[in-house]
Scaffold this active site. Structure first.
Site, mmCIF file in Angstrom:
data_model
loop_
_atom_site.group_PDB
_atom_site.id
_atom_site.type_symbol
_atom_site.label_atom_id
_atom_site.label_comp_id
_atom_site.label_asym_id
_atom_site.label_seq_id
_atom_site.Cartn_x
_atom_site.Cartn_y
_atom_site.Cartn_z
ATOM 1 N N ARG A 161 -28.190 -3.659 0.635
ATOM 2 C CA ARG A 161 -28.758 -4.835 1.288
ATOM 3 C C ARG A 161 -27.812 -5.237 2.419
ATOM 4 O O ARG A 161 -26.618 -4.964 2.359
ATOM 5 C CB ARG A 161 -28.898 -5.990 0.299
ATOM 6 C CG ARG A 161 -29.815 -5.701 -0.888
ATOM 7 C CD ARG A 161 -29.829 -6.886 -1.844
ATOM 8 N NE ARG A 161 -30.749 -6.670 -2.944
ATOM 9 C CZ ARG A 161 -30.429 -6.147 -4.125
ATOM 10 N NH1 ARG A 161 -29.164 -5.772 -4.353
ATOM 11 N NH2 ARG A 161 -31.330 -5.961 -5.075
ATOM 12 N N HIS A 252 -33.689 -4.370 6.816
ATOM 13 C CA HIS A 252 -34.075 -4.149 5.424
ATOM 14 C C HIS A 252 -34.978 -2.926 5.280
ATOM 15 O O HIS A 252 -35.003 -2.279 4.225
ATOM 16 C CB HIS A 252 -34.772 -5.386 4.866
ATOM 17 C CG HIS A 252 -34.677 -5.497 3.376
ATOM 18 N ND1 HIS A 252 -33.477 -5.555 2.696
ATOM 19 C CD2 HIS A 252 -35.639 -5.561 2.422
ATOM 20 C CE1 HIS A 252 -33.702 -5.651 1.396
ATOM 21 N NE2 HIS A 252 -35.011 -5.657 1.213
#
Length: 306
Positions: A161, A252
């Site tokens: 992430r 992302h």
């Protein structure tokens, strides 16, 4: 929070503390929870025309909940966002009911609005490579370009992430063959580091103008502070516009692409779940955008009775 009774305000803060201490919720999540429940409590105060203490909150009905949701929808809030707010309010009420000893069933029976879940859109392998190349060209300062490449490469090459990549410290360099990452809910996982990711970080560190300090952020902003996610999001946005990629090509999305490309290459879905740090296999399935036929292929190959 001036429209909320002191008792309700104290209960909300106690619940947020509970989520932090026992549930391991991230600070961004806690901020969203607090905001969602605060909005609801403020609405109920205005809707009822008087300050709502804990006894009054215990008498909230489905009709009250529907009025709140109708008010939110009239303000233009999307169904998905309203469903998230309702989930936070229900979680607060479950906790409050257990603590105060009232029956929350009526309030909890309020249904979230239906919405179609948006599946992540992974990039094709060539598009991911081109995006990383274009990211490097967005800055006139070579060290900044190298920094941005290193971060985005960690997202694609290790499935991190963006918060996890930016959470690396000087003590983590040079990157080892595996990284121990603390993700959502303070869950730890071990992630292999590809040579390409290690090389990208090394290239950045060689020309970074700021000294490497063990306790400071590995990735530095222009003025030397910790690099924030907004800088990476902006540089990826400029790169995707240059390449003509869709708006779904975000930082992302590189993590989505990590999962999909591993699975396409024959990776095991359960192993990919571990690498991503997902609690649920269904979440990994959504990330990888796999269809039922692909899942059955993995099943047929892996199951001992196959």
């Amino acid at each position: 929070m001036s429209l909320i009774s002191p008792a309700a305000r104290d209960a909300l803060e106690a619940w947020v503390g509970h989520q932090r201490a026992l549930k391991g919720a991230a600070e961004n999540t806690l901020t969203a929870y607090r905001g969602d429940v605060t909005e609801f409590l403020a609405f109920i105060t205005a809707y009822k025309g008087e300050c709502q203490g804990l006894a009054a909150l215990a008498r909230i009905t489905v009709t009250d909940m529907r009025a709140w949701m109708a008010e939110a929808r009239s303000g233009g809030i999307a169904p998905r966002s309203l469903a998230r707010k309702l989930s936070a309010v229900k979680a607060f009420y479950r906790w409050l009911a257990e603590r105060e000893g009232f029956e929350p069933t009526a309030m909890l029976s309020a249904r979230a609005p239906k919405f179609q879940k948006k599946l992540p859109r992974p990039l094709a392998v060539d598009a991911a490579r081109n995006l990383i190349d274009a990211v490097e060209m967005q800055s006139q300062q070579p060290w900044v370009g190298a920094r941005d490449v290193a971060v985005v490469t960690l997202l694609w090459g290790c499935g991190l992430r963006i918060s996890e990549a930016l959470g690396l410290r000087g003590a983590d360099a040079p990157l080892p063959e595996t990284l121990r990452i603390t993700g959502k809910g303070n869950k730890e996982r071990v992630v292999p580091v590809l040579p390409a990711a290690r090389d990208a970080v090394d290239a950045y560190l060689r020309i970074c103008p700021y000294p490497l300090q063990p306790g400071q952020s590995l990735f530095r902003a222009i003025r030397g502070g910790a690099l924030g996610p907004g800088a990476i999001q902006k540089v990826v946005a400029r790169a995707r516009m240059q390449l003509g990629l869709p708006a779904s090509a975000t930082p992302h999305a590189m993590r989505h692409s990590f999962a999909t490309h591993l699975l396409d290459a024959g990776g095991d879905l359960r192993a990919i779940q571990e690498l991503l740090g997902h609690a649920s296999l269904s979440t990994t399935q959504a990330y990888t955008a796999v269809d039922t036929a692909r899942l059955m292929e993995v099943y047929d190959r892996a199951h001992p009775k196959a």
